[in-house]
Motif scaffolding. Structure first.
Motif, PDB file in Angstrom:
ATOM      1  N   ARG A  55      92.261  11.770  57.594  1.00 41.11           N
ATOM      2  CA  ARG A  55      93.686  11.897  57.280  1.00 41.11           C
ATOM      3  C   ARG A  55      93.954  13.161  56.482  1.00 41.11           C
ATOM      4  O   ARG A  55      94.994  13.796  56.641  1.00 41.11           O
ATOM      5  CB  ARG A  55      94.152  10.673  56.503  1.00 41.11           C
ATOM      6  CG  ARG A  55      95.435  10.132  57.092  1.00 41.11           C
ATOM      7  CD  ARG A  55      95.918   8.939  56.364  1.00 41.11           C
ATOM      8  NE  ARG A  55      95.084   7.767  56.650  1.00 41.11           N
ATOM      9  CZ  ARG A  55      95.287   6.603  56.064  1.00 41.11           C
ATOM     10  NH1 ARG A  55      96.226   6.458  55.185  1.00 41.11           N
ATOM     11  NH2 ARG A  55      94.524   5.584  56.366  1.00 41.11           N
ATOM     12  N   ALA A  56      92.989  13.532  55.622  1.00 36.03           N
ATOM     13  CA  ALA A  56      93.201  14.700  54.780  1.00 36.03           C
ATOM     14  C   ALA A  56      92.881  16.003  55.511  1.00 36.03           C
ATOM     15  O   ALA A  56      93.577  16.992  55.353  1.00 36.03           O
ATOM     16  CB  ALA A  56      92.361  14.595  53.509  1.00 36.03           C
ATOM     17  N   TYR A  57      91.814  16.001  56.321  1.00 35.27           N
ATOM     18  CA  TYR A  57      91.364  17.277  56.884  1.00 35.27           C
ATOM     19  C   TYR A  57      91.608  17.441  58.379  1.00 35.27           C
ATOM     20  O   TYR A  57      91.642  18.558  58.881  1.00 35.27           O
ATOM     21  CB  TYR A  57      89.878  17.498  56.563  1.00 35.27           C
ATOM     22  CG  TYR A  57      89.632  17.547  55.069  1.00 35.27           C
ATOM     23  CD1 TYR A  57      89.968  18.700  54.352  1.00 35.27           C
ATOM     24  CD2 TYR A  57      89.134  16.453  54.380  1.00 35.27           C
ATOM     25  CE1 TYR A  57      89.795  18.748  52.978  1.00 35.27           C
ATOM     26  CE2 TYR A  57      88.958  16.497  53.007  1.00 35.27           C
ATOM     27  CZ  TYR A  57      89.285  17.645  52.310  1.00 35.27           C
ATOM     28  OH  TYR A  57      89.126  17.690  50.953  1.00 35.27           O
TER      29      TYR A  57
ATOM     30  N   ALA B 131      88.354   8.546  45.963  1.00 38.82           N
ATOM     31  CA  ALA B 131      88.471   9.279  47.228  1.00 38.82           C
ATOM     32  C   ALA B 131      89.933   9.356  47.646  1.00 38.82           C
ATOM     33  O   ALA B 131      90.430  10.397  48.080  1.00 38.82           O
ATOM     34  CB  ALA B 131      87.645   8.597  48.309  1.00 38.82           C
ATOM     35  N   HIS B 132      90.630   8.236  47.470  1.00 37.58           N
ATOM     36  CA  HIS B 132      92.025   8.180  47.878  1.00 37.58           C
ATOM     37  C   HIS B 132      92.886   9.098  47.013  1.00 37.58           C
ATOM     38  O   HIS B 132      93.672   9.893  47.520  1.00 37.58           O
ATOM     39  CB  HIS B 132      92.513   6.741  47.770  1.00 37.58           C
ATOM     40  CG  HIS B 132      93.882   6.553  48.309  1.00 37.58           C
ATOM     41  ND1 HIS B 132      94.141   6.559  49.657  1.00 37.58           N
ATOM     42  CD2 HIS B 132      95.066   6.393  47.681  1.00 37.58           C
ATOM     43  CE1 HIS B 132      95.431   6.400  49.840  1.00 37.58           C
ATOM     44  NE2 HIS B 132      96.022   6.299  48.668  1.00 37.58           N
TER      45      HIS B 132
ATOM     46  N   PHE C 186      83.565   0.144  53.210  1.00 42.21           N
ATOM     47  CA  PHE C 186      83.665   1.275  52.287  1.00 42.21           C
ATOM     48  C   PHE C 186      83.499   2.604  53.033  1.00 42.21           C
ATOM     49  O   PHE C 186      84.339   3.500  52.928  1.00 42.21           O
ATOM     50  CB  PHE C 186      82.597   1.137  51.187  1.00 42.21           C
ATOM     51  CG  PHE C 186      82.417   2.367  50.345  1.00 42.21           C
ATOM     52  CD1 PHE C 186      83.340   2.689  49.358  1.00 42.21           C
ATOM     53  CD2 PHE C 186      81.336   3.218  50.562  1.00 42.21           C
ATOM     54  CE1 PHE C 186      83.178   3.833  48.596  1.00 42.21           C
ATOM     55  CE2 PHE C 186      81.167   4.364  49.793  1.00 42.21           C
ATOM     56  CZ  PHE C 186      82.088   4.676  48.801  1.00 42.21           C
TER      57      PHE C 186
ATOM     58  N   ILE D 296      86.407   3.394  55.437  1.00 38.52           N
ATOM     59  CA  ILE D 296      87.614   3.875  54.770  1.00 38.52           C
ATOM     60  C   ILE D 296      87.425   5.324  54.327  1.00 38.52           C
ATOM     61  O   ILE D 296      88.351   6.135  54.413  1.00 38.52           O
ATOM     62  CB  ILE D 296      88.019   2.949  53.603  1.00 38.52           C
ATOM     63  CG1 ILE D 296      88.358   1.563  54.158  1.00 38.52           C
ATOM     64  CG2 ILE D 296      89.216   3.512  52.852  1.00 38.52           C
ATOM     65  CD1 ILE D 296      88.539   0.496  53.112  1.00 38.52           C
ATOM     66  N   ILE D 297      86.197   5.658  53.914  1.00 40.73           N
ATOM     67  CA  ILE D 297      85.911   7.054  53.562  1.00 40.73           C
ATOM     68  C   ILE D 297      86.165   7.970  54.776  1.00 40.73           C
ATOM     69  O   ILE D 297      86.820   9.010  54.667  1.00 40.73           O
ATOM     70  CB  ILE D 297      84.432   7.210  53.087  1.00 40.73           C
ATOM     71  CG1 ILE D 297      84.224   6.525  51.743  1.00 40.73           C
ATOM     72  CG2 ILE D 297      84.032   8.680  53.013  1.00 40.73           C
ATOM     73  CD1 ILE D 297      84.830   7.230  50.562  1.00 40.73           C
TER      74      ILE D 297
ATOM     75  N   LEU E 111      96.730  16.254  49.583  1.00 39.35           N
ATOM     76  CA  LEU E 111      96.489  16.885  50.879  1.00 39.35           C
ATOM     77  C   LEU E 111      97.118  16.079  52.015  1.00 39.35           C
ATOM     78  O   LEU E 111      97.766  16.624  52.914  1.00 39.35           O
ATOM     79  CB  LEU E 111      94.975  16.989  51.092  1.00 39.35           C
ATOM     80  CG  LEU E 111      94.464  18.094  51.999  1.00 39.35           C
ATOM     81  CD1 LEU E 111      94.999  19.444  51.546  1.00 39.35           C
ATOM     82  CD2 LEU E 111      92.938  18.099  51.999  1.00 39.35           C
ATOM     83  N   VAL E 112      96.950  14.748  51.935  1.00 39.13           N
ATOM     84  CA  VAL E 112      97.521  13.865  52.954  1.00 39.13           C
ATOM     85  C   VAL E 112      99.040  13.985  52.944  1.00 39.13           C
ATOM     86  O   VAL E 112      99.691  14.097  53.982  1.00 39.13           O
ATOM     87  CB  VAL E 112      97.096  12.397  52.694  1.00 39.13           C
ATOM     88  CG1 VAL E 112      97.837  11.440  53.606  1.00 39.13           C
ATOM     89  CG2 VAL E 112      95.591  12.252  52.874  1.00 39.13           C
TER      90      VAL E 112
ATOM     91  N   LEU F 139      85.109   3.708  43.699  1.00 35.87           N
ATOM     92  CA  LEU F 139      84.799   4.937  44.436  1.00 35.87           C
ATOM     93  C   LEU F 139      85.891   5.245  45.466  1.00 35.87           C
ATOM     94  O   LEU F 139      86.303   6.394  45.631  1.00 35.87           O
ATOM     95  CB  LEU F 139      83.451   4.810  45.139  1.00 35.87           C
ATOM     96  CG  LEU F 139      82.222   4.815  44.228  1.00 35.87           C
ATOM     97  CD1 LEU F 139      80.957   4.534  45.022  1.00 35.87           C
ATOM     98  CD2 LEU F 139      82.099   6.159  43.508  1.00 35.87           C
ATOM     99  N   LEU F 140      86.379   4.197  46.117  1.00 36.63           N
ATOM    100  CA  LEU F 140      87.437   4.395  47.108  1.00 36.63           C
ATOM    101  C   LEU F 140      88.709   4.912  46.472  1.00 36.63           C
ATOM    102  O   LEU F 140      89.387   5.777  47.031  1.00 36.63           O
ATOM    103  CB  LEU F 140      87.740   3.091  47.841  1.00 36.63           C
ATOM    104  CG  LEU F 140      86.838   2.744  49.020  1.00 36.63           C
ATOM    105  CD1 LEU F 140      87.372   1.516  49.714  1.00 36.63           C
ATOM    106  CD2 LEU F 140      86.752   3.908  50.004  1.00 36.63           C
TER     107      LEU F 140
ATOM    108  N   VAL G 162      89.897   8.273  55.305  1.00 35.92           N
ATOM    109  CA  VAL G 162      90.533   9.136  54.299  1.00 35.92           C
ATOM    110  C   VAL G 162      90.250  10.609  54.601  1.00 35.92           C
ATOM    111  O   VAL G 162      91.150  11.452  54.551  1.00 35.92           O
ATOM    112  CB  VAL G 162      90.023   8.753  52.883  1.00 35.92           C
ATOM    113  CG1 VAL G 162      90.370   9.830  51.871  1.00 35.92           C
ATOM    114  CG2 VAL G 162      90.604   7.418  52.447  1.00 35.92           C
TER     115      VAL G 162
ATOM    116  N   THR H 214      92.359  12.878  47.675  1.00 33.28           N
ATOM    117  CA  THR H 214      92.889  13.492  48.886  1.00 33.28           C
ATOM    118  C   THR H 214      94.392  13.253  49.050  1.00 33.28           C
ATOM    119  O   THR H 214      94.992  13.793  49.970  1.00 33.28           O
ATOM    120  CB  THR H 214      92.171  12.945  50.136  1.00 33.28           C
ATOM    121  OG1 THR H 214      92.245  11.524  50.098  1.00 33.28           O
ATOM    122  CG2 THR H 214      90.718  13.373  50.182  1.00 33.28           C
TER     123      THR H 214
END
Lengths: 201, 201
Positions: A88-90, B27-28, A78, A81-82, B34-35, B23-24, A85, B31
């Motif tokens: 990948r976004a920032y 998060a996915h 978990f 993967i956070i 943005l990704v 939760l994942l 993610v 974002t």
């Protein structure tokens, strides 16, 4: 062992995950040819180790013994993967450079090792601290290896040219075998100093 | 409830998996835009770089990219742009490398006399060896290179070529397989662009 200073010294030095416990070696070989990648990757490991140890410790009373390890794996995955993610976004460029290695943090034995050895029997905050310092111990060794490999393999440090143009990069430093030699040397030096101090080897 | 019993174990496993996966997904989802935007910017920057326009500012990338014309030919997307009074075509490609796919953008003049530029978007080649195809010196070899006999070849080992008229590029030392892959990809992509453009001219 509950005091923070003792945990710090233990995880950074006397039982450093890399050169005393010889854990997390795969990534020490794979991602240490550039300092920037190593830095981001090891920060990821620090975060994941601290957070997963914290979480495991928090819910340890609720976890049935039979599924203990698979639940730990779930928690670790978990957080990994956070991290993936968020990168990948920032930080898309770094995410691209690290490629599959972020996902492979899951397989880093240090994280599972700390969850199982420490977090299962200690309070949450102490576990988080133990996880973070284990990550720092890992980071210190990997950055040392990356420093040497990037310097001689590319003539740069953190991407900045530091050796003159006339310097011919050593291809061996770019490929994984050089990390074997460097890691061996680091273990040798570490153990020698430790023996001199009279600590149990 | 007995924490070691099978019903509790099943319930616990189900609930904890559900919670973390939920939760994942947040998060996915959070974002994802943005990704997506990062990916699109990276793509636009690569197309521009291949054509010979080097820009880093996001606004600038968007503005310059909007000036590039997009055409659909034979199921392929071609980019057409005027550079220094000449029509240039660019095409995205993806081909097999040593460890995984290599994707990028190749730009050629509309008369197919010369290549205009190459940009590598994504690759998983050995860092420091095959991975060097992303370095400027390698990509610059495709800058204004004459296309001889309808193709671009990778030169024989041990002989460097800086001549832009012979249609040959240097291989990367220690990365024979990656260099061969690049040769195959370039050959194929020039053919494809020729077919697509040939109809139009």
């Amino acid at each position: 062992m509950s005091n923070t200073g003792a945990i710090l010294k233990d995880n950074l030095w006397t039982s450093n995950p890399i050169f005393m416990q010889i854990l997390g070696i795969c990534s020490a070989l794979a991602v240490t040819n550039l300092l920037v990648n190593t830095m981001i990757m090891t920060l990821g490991v620090v975060f994941v180790t601290a957070m997963s140890s914290f979480t495991v410790s928090l819910i340890k009373q609720l976890i049935p013994r039979k599924v203990r390890m698979i639940v730990q794996t779930l928690i670790i995955a978990f957080y990994v993967i956070i991290v993936d993610v968020l990168l990948r976004a920032y930080l898309p460029d770094i995410s691209r450079a690290l490629g599959p290695y972020v996902g492979l943090i899951i397989t880093n034995c240090i994280i599972m090792g700390r969850a199982e050895a420490f977090a299962q029997s200690n309070p949450p905050l102490a576990s988080a601290w133990d996880g973070a310092t284990s990550g720092f111990g890992y980071m210190a060794v990997l950055l040392t290896i990356a420093f040497v490999r990037e310097l001689f393999g590319f003539g740069t440090l953190f991407g900045y040219q530091v050796l003159p143009d006339a310097f011919e990069p050593w291809i061996i430093m770019v490929t994984p075998p050089s990390a074997f030699f460097l890691l061996g040397i680091i273990i040798w030096i570490g153990k020698t100093i430790m023996n001199r101090e009279g600590a149990p080897a | 409830m007995n924490k070691q019993s099978i019903p509790y174990t099943m319930l616990f496993t189900f609930l904890i998996s559900f919670l973390f996966v939920l939760l994942l997904s947040f998060a996915h989802q959070g974002t994802a835009p943005l990704v997506q935007r990062n990916r699109e910017i990276a793509r636009q920057r690569s197309v521009l770089a291949a054509i010979g326009i080097s820009v880093t500012e996001e606004e600038e990338i968007r503005r310059r990219f909007s000036e590039v014309e997009q055409l659909e030919r034979e199921g392929m997307t071609l980019f057409r742009s005027e550079v220094e009074g000449r029509t240039v075509y660019a095409k995205e490609f993806s081909g097999a490398g040593l460890w995984g796919p290599i994707s990028g953008v190749l730009a050629v003049r509309s008369d197919l006399e010369r290549t205009v530029g190459l940009e590598i978007v994504d690759q998983n080649e050995t860092p420091g060896l095959g991975g060097r195809i992303t370095e400027q010196w390698f990509k610059d070899q495709l800058r204004d290179l004459r296309i001889v006999d309808g193709t671009v070849r990778v030169g024989p080992p041990g002989e460097g070529t800086t001549d832009k008229e012979d249609g040959m590029i240097d291989a990367v030392t220690g990365a024979t397989r990656t260099s061969e892959s690049m040769g195959t990809i370039l050959h194929r992509e020039i053919r494809r662009i020729a077919e697509a453009v040939g109809e139009e001219i």
